[in-house]
Design a protein around this motif. Sequence first.
Motif, PDB file in Angstrom:
ATOM      1  N   GLY A  28       0.683  28.966  16.688  1.00  0.00           N
ATOM      2  CA  GLY A  28      -0.407  28.019  16.881  1.00  0.00           C
ATOM      3  C   GLY A  28      -1.548  28.191  15.895  1.00  0.00           C
ATOM      4  O   GLY A  28      -2.494  27.421  15.892  1.00  0.00           O
ATOM      5  N   TYR A  29      -1.487  29.206  15.063  1.00  0.00           N
ATOM      6  CA  TYR A  29      -2.520  29.420  14.053  1.00  0.00           C
ATOM      7  C   TYR A  29      -1.894  29.993  12.791  1.00  0.00           C
ATOM      8  O   TYR A  29      -0.785  30.519  12.814  1.00  0.00           O
ATOM      9  CB  TYR A  29      -3.609  30.366  14.563  1.00  0.00           C
ATOM     10  N   VAL A  30      -2.605  29.858  11.679  1.00  0.00           N
ATOM     11  CA  VAL A  30      -2.165  30.426  10.407  1.00  0.00           C
ATOM     12  C   VAL A  30      -3.256  31.342   9.880  1.00  0.00           C
ATOM     13  O   VAL A  30      -4.447  31.092  10.067  1.00  0.00           O
ATOM     14  CB  VAL A  30      -1.841  29.325   9.369  1.00  0.00           C
ATOM     15  N   ASN A  31      -2.847  32.416   9.225  1.00  0.00           N
ATOM     16  CA  ASN A  31      -3.794  33.343   8.612  1.00  0.00           C
ATOM     17  C   ASN A  31      -4.191  32.823   7.242  1.00  0.00           C
ATOM     18  O   ASN A  31      -3.354  32.392   6.468  1.00  0.00           O
ATOM     19  CB  ASN A  31      -3.176  34.736   8.482  1.00  0.00           C
ATOM     20  N   LEU A  32      -5.480  32.862   6.962  1.00  0.00           N
ATOM     21  CA  LEU A  32      -5.984  32.401   5.680  1.00  0.00           C
ATOM     22  C   LEU A  32      -5.915  33.527   4.649  1.00  0.00           C
ATOM     23  O   LEU A  32      -5.980  34.708   5.007  1.00  0.00           O
ATOM     24  CB  LEU A  32      -7.427  31.920   5.836  1.00  0.00           C
ATOM     25  N   LEU A  33      -5.788  33.185   3.378  1.00  0.00           N
ATOM     26  CA  LEU A  33      -5.662  34.182   2.324  1.00  0.00           C
ATOM     27  C   LEU A  33      -6.899  35.067   2.179  1.00  0.00           C
ATOM     28  O   LEU A  33      -6.795  36.247   1.879  1.00  0.00           O
ATOM     29  CB  LEU A  33      -5.373  33.497   0.983  1.00  0.00           C
ATOM     30  N   LEU A  34      -8.069  34.505   2.396  1.00  0.00           N
ATOM     31  CA  LEU A  34      -9.301  35.273   2.242  1.00  0.00           C
ATOM     32  C   LEU A  34      -9.746  35.940   3.537  1.00  0.00           C
ATOM     33  O   LEU A  34     -10.835  36.492   3.621  1.00  0.00           O
ATOM     34  CB  LEU A  34     -10.422  34.375   1.712  1.00  0.00           C
ATOM     35  N   GLY A  35      -8.913  35.895   4.555  1.00  0.00           N
ATOM     36  CA  GLY A  35      -9.226  36.511   5.839  1.00  0.00           C
ATOM     37  C   GLY A  35      -9.513  35.469   6.902  1.00  0.00           C
ATOM     38  O   GLY A  35      -9.882  34.340   6.611  1.00  0.00           O
ATOM     39  N   GLY A  36      -9.306  35.841   8.135  1.00  0.00           N
ATOM     40  CA  GLY A  36      -9.522  34.933   9.243  1.00  0.00           C
ATOM     41  C   GLY A  36      -8.293  34.085   9.522  1.00  0.00           C
ATOM     42  O   GLY A  36      -7.227  34.286   8.941  1.00  0.00           O
ATOM     43  N   SER A  37      -8.437  33.164  10.430  1.00  0.00           N
ATOM     44  CA  SER A  37      -7.329  32.284  10.790  1.00  0.00           C
ATOM     45  C   SER A  37      -7.894  30.936  11.227  1.00  0.00           C
ATOM     46  O   SER A  37      -9.082  30.795  11.488  1.00  0.00           O
ATOM     47  CB  SER A  37      -6.485  32.901  11.903  1.00  0.00           C
ATOM     48  N   CYS A  87      -3.172  25.746  13.361  1.00  0.00           N
ATOM     49  CA  CYS A  87      -2.126  25.208  12.502  1.00  0.00           C
ATOM     50  C   CYS A  87      -2.297  23.693  12.384  1.00  0.00           C
ATOM     51  O   CYS A  87      -2.457  22.996  13.380  1.00  0.00           O
ATOM     52  CB  CYS A  87      -0.757  25.549  13.065  1.00  0.00           C
ATOM     53  N   TYR A  88      -2.257  23.191  11.154  1.00  0.00           N
ATOM     54  CA  TYR A  88      -2.433  21.758  10.918  1.00  0.00           C
ATOM     55  C   TYR A  88      -1.201  20.950  11.304  1.00  0.00           C
ATOM     56  O   TYR A  88      -1.291  19.775  11.601  1.00  0.00           O
ATOM     57  CB  TYR A  88      -2.801  21.481   9.463  1.00  0.00           C
ATOM     58  N   ALA A  89      -0.032  21.582  11.323  1.00  0.00           N
ATOM     59  CA  ALA A  89       1.206  20.863  11.622  1.00  0.00           C
ATOM     60  C   ALA A  89       1.374  20.610  13.119  1.00  0.00           C
ATOM     61  O   ALA A  89       1.810  19.547  13.532  1.00  0.00           O
ATOM     62  CB  ALA A  89       2.408  21.620  11.077  1.00  0.00           C
ATOM     63  N   CYS A  90       1.039  21.603  13.944  1.00  0.00           N
ATOM     64  CA  CYS A  90       1.239  21.464  15.395  1.00  0.00           C
ATOM     65  C   CYS A  90      -0.072  21.370  16.167  1.00  0.00           C
ATOM     66  O   CYS A  90      -0.064  21.293  17.392  1.00  0.00           O
ATOM     67  CB  CYS A  90       2.065  22.629  15.915  1.00  0.00           C
ATOM     68  N   HIS A  91      -1.203  21.398  15.454  1.00  0.00           N
ATOM     69  CA  HIS A  91      -2.535  21.302  16.068  1.00  0.00           C
ATOM     70  C   HIS A  91      -2.787  22.417  17.076  1.00  0.00           C
ATOM     71  O   HIS A  91      -3.424  22.204  18.108  1.00  0.00           O
ATOM     72  CB  HIS A  91      -2.745  19.931  16.710  1.00  0.00           C
ATOM     73  N   GLY A  92      -2.236  23.606  16.798  1.00  0.00           N
ATOM     74  CA  GLY A  92      -2.499  24.773  17.630  1.00  0.00           C
ATOM     75  C   GLY A  92      -1.607  24.923  18.842  1.00  0.00           C
ATOM     76  O   GLY A  92      -1.777  25.842  19.630  1.00  0.00           O
ATOM     77  N   THR A  93      -0.633  24.049  19.024  1.00  0.00           N
ATOM     78  CA  THR A  93       0.227  24.132  20.198  1.00  0.00           C
ATOM     79  C   THR A  93       1.410  25.080  20.000  1.00  0.00           C
ATOM     80  O   THR A  93       1.958  25.594  20.963  1.00  0.00           O
ATOM     81  CB  THR A  93       0.785  22.750  20.587  1.00  0.00           C
TER      82      THR A  93
END
Length: 53
Positions: free
Chosen positions: A16-25, A28-34
């Motif tokens: 439901g989430y993706v990790n960002l390259l510079l840190g944090g999360s 997810c844009y594809a499933c809207h966090g589901t």
Amino acid sequence: MTVVSDKKCEYCDGQGYVNLLLGGSESCYACHGTGTVKARNSKAQKQTQNSKY
């Protein structure tokens, strides 16, 4: 008849989430966090399209 089912999102691996390259999360844009996306059975979809003509 089109068969629709829930499938694990391949972009976030169902988290439901993706990790960002510079840190944090972020969500997810594809499933809207589901964590799941709607999957359609393409074979059933082709049969439906052929029956219309």
